[in-house]
Write an enzyme that holds these catalytic residues in place. Sequence first.
Site, PDB file in Angstrom:
ATOM      1  N   TYR A  74       0.749  -1.249  -0.112  1.00  0.00           N
ATOM      2  CA  TYR A  74      -0.147   0.120   0.066  1.00  0.00           C
ATOM      3  C   TYR A  74       1.036   1.374   0.242  1.00  0.00           C
ATOM      4  O   TYR A  74       0.451   2.285   0.470  1.00  0.00           O
ATOM      5  CB  TYR A  74      -0.955  -0.093   1.248  1.00  0.00           C
ATOM      6  CG  TYR A  74      -2.050  -0.997   1.167  1.00  0.00           C
ATOM      7  CD1 TYR A  74      -2.109  -1.919   0.230  1.00  0.00           C
ATOM      8  CD2 TYR A  74      -3.104  -0.831   2.010  1.00  0.00           C
ATOM      9  CE1 TYR A  74      -3.128  -2.887  -0.054  1.00  0.00           C
ATOM     10  CE2 TYR A  74      -4.078  -1.988   2.056  1.00  0.00           C
ATOM     11  CZ  TYR A  74      -4.041  -2.959   1.139  1.00  0.00           C
ATOM     12  OH  TYR A  74      -5.112  -3.966   0.990  1.00  0.00           O
ATOM     13  N   LYS A 124       5.208 -14.047   4.221  1.00  0.00           N
ATOM     14  CA  LYS A 124       5.212 -14.951   3.195  1.00  0.00           C
ATOM     15  C   LYS A 124       6.984 -14.726   2.779  1.00  0.00           C
ATOM     16  O   LYS A 124       7.003 -14.476   1.440  1.00  0.00           O
ATOM     17  CB  LYS A 124       4.434 -14.665   2.041  1.00  0.00           C
ATOM     18  CG  LYS A 124       4.314 -15.378   0.837  1.00  0.00           C
ATOM     19  CD  LYS A 124       3.635 -16.443   0.863  1.00  0.00           C
ATOM     20  CE  LYS A 124       3.479 -17.366  -0.118  1.00  0.00           C
ATOM     21  NZ  LYS A 124       2.934 -18.958  -0.117  1.00  0.00           N
ATOM     22  N   ASP A 155      -0.645 -17.678   3.774  1.00  0.00           N
ATOM     23  CA  ASP A 155      -1.564 -18.698   3.077  1.00  0.00           C
ATOM     24  C   ASP A 155      -2.135 -19.777   3.957  1.00  0.00           C
ATOM     25  O   ASP A 155      -3.334 -19.833   3.912  1.00  0.00           O
ATOM     26  CB  ASP A 155      -1.008 -18.915   1.479  1.00  0.00           C
ATOM     27  CG  ASP A 155       0.257 -19.565   1.626  1.00  0.00           C
ATOM     28  OD1 ASP A 155       0.894 -19.638   2.663  1.00  0.00           O
ATOM     29  OD2 ASP A 155       0.964 -19.778   0.756  1.00  0.00           O
ATOM     30  N   ASP A 215      -5.067  -6.655   5.929  1.00  0.00           N
ATOM     31  CA  ASP A 215      -6.378  -6.327   5.309  1.00  0.00           C
ATOM     32  C   ASP A 215      -6.998  -7.586   4.815  1.00  0.00           C
ATOM     33  O   ASP A 215      -8.517  -7.511   5.644  1.00  0.00           O
ATOM     34  CB  ASP A 215      -5.962  -5.542   4.060  1.00  0.00           C
ATOM     35  CG  ASP A 215      -7.102  -4.553   3.841  1.00  0.00           C
ATOM     36  OD1 ASP A 215      -8.158  -4.584   4.395  1.00  0.00           O
ATOM     37  OD2 ASP A 215      -7.045  -3.883   2.585  1.00  0.00           O
ATOM     38  N   ASP A 228     -10.797  -9.375   7.121  1.00  0.00           N
ATOM     39  CA  ASP A 228     -11.947  -9.540   6.428  1.00  0.00           C
ATOM     40  C   ASP A 228     -12.239 -11.062   6.516  1.00  0.00           C
ATOM     41  O   ASP A 228     -13.565 -11.292   6.559  1.00  0.00           O
ATOM     42  CB  ASP A 228     -11.733  -9.151   5.081  1.00  0.00           C
ATOM     43  CG  ASP A 228     -12.129  -7.474   4.978  1.00  0.00           C
ATOM     44  OD1 ASP A 228     -11.757  -6.820   5.719  1.00  0.00           O
ATOM     45  OD2 ASP A 228     -12.443  -7.179   4.076  1.00  0.00           O
TER      46      ASP A 228
END
Length: 327
Positions: free
Chosen positions: A121, A168, A200, A224, A228
């Site tokens: 971002y 990751k 993941d 983020d 969610d």
Amino acid sequence: MTHEIAVIPGDGIGQEVTPAAVDVLAAIDSVDFDFVEADAGDAVKAETGEALPQETRDIAADADATLFGAAGETAADVILPLREVVGSFANVRPARSYPGLDAVQPDTDIVFIRENTEGVYSGIESEITEGVTTLTRVITEDASAKIAEFGFDYARQNDFDDVTIAHKANVMRETDGLFLDAASAVGEDRGADYDTALMDALAMHLVMTPEEYDVIICPNLAGDVLSDLAAGLVGGLGLLPSANVGEENALFEPVHGSAPDIAGEGIANPSAMILSAAMLLDHLGYDEEGDRVRAAVESVLESGPKTPDLGGDAGTDEVAAAVVDAL
Ligand code: NAI
Ligand code: MG
């Protein structure tokens, strides 16, 4: 002492849930607030050409804290700079299940501590040539250590046992390698118990065994997405509050967006926004009042009235009024 709160409802259901949270704060007799409303988002952009007017930036910068609803299409032009205005580096997103709600995973109580300033971002994107685009993922040792310190402190202060560092680094060896090393070093320094997890695989484990996780420290995008995902486990986006915390200032907002599919119908769940206001109370040092608001929301979630996203047929205002009554 009166606390000045910038109130930025924004677009869509932001206009509906933000007044609900203001009503709840106003109902707390032991704290005095001065609410200063400001514009941001699609509607003000259509009017003035600017999604985040300078006046709104100034109001947020000068306030003791900001309550933000949601923006629509212009979300990135609004919330990213606003987080900068308040100097926030940590995005705190608690995802917990509540009694009386039909959740996919009723035994979830996780707090995501999301790095809030860099990662993918960073905003450094370009079109190299037609059909070819790039994005620069920025990870710094300072920001990684800072979010890890915040996360380990948060776990200790809130009596959470398990800290997990999401990454990751097997693929993004340089960037997440640095994130993982810097965050792990903080855990080692503190002699804290912590795990690391590939993000993941973590997504799968969160769906299957969320009860095994407490505090999860994440790079920006992972935080983020995973938060969610956790919203889906506990009953939907209408329930997840968040805090954007800086050294001095902070901004509180629901995790959800402007929900154009239900905007204007008066049926948005105000819980996420009201729970964000509870986090604002904690931030200003009113922990007891924050707990009272959370207890009031919890009792309404359990016994109703409920909005349609939770299987009920009540409107936003009815739920907000019930929370004020429960206070
Ligand atoms: P969204 O969070 O607005 O909606 C996703 C789904 O959850 C929709 O079906 C919506 O009806 C439902 N939902 C969300 N909040 C709810 C609530 N309080 N009560 C009941 N149902 C609720 O995310 P979406 O659809 O991806 O994005 C819609 C717009 O919001 C886009 O323009 C996006 O840019 C913006 N957005 C803004 C954010 C912000 O201002 N921080 C964050 C996320 C999206
Ligand atoms: Mg999001």
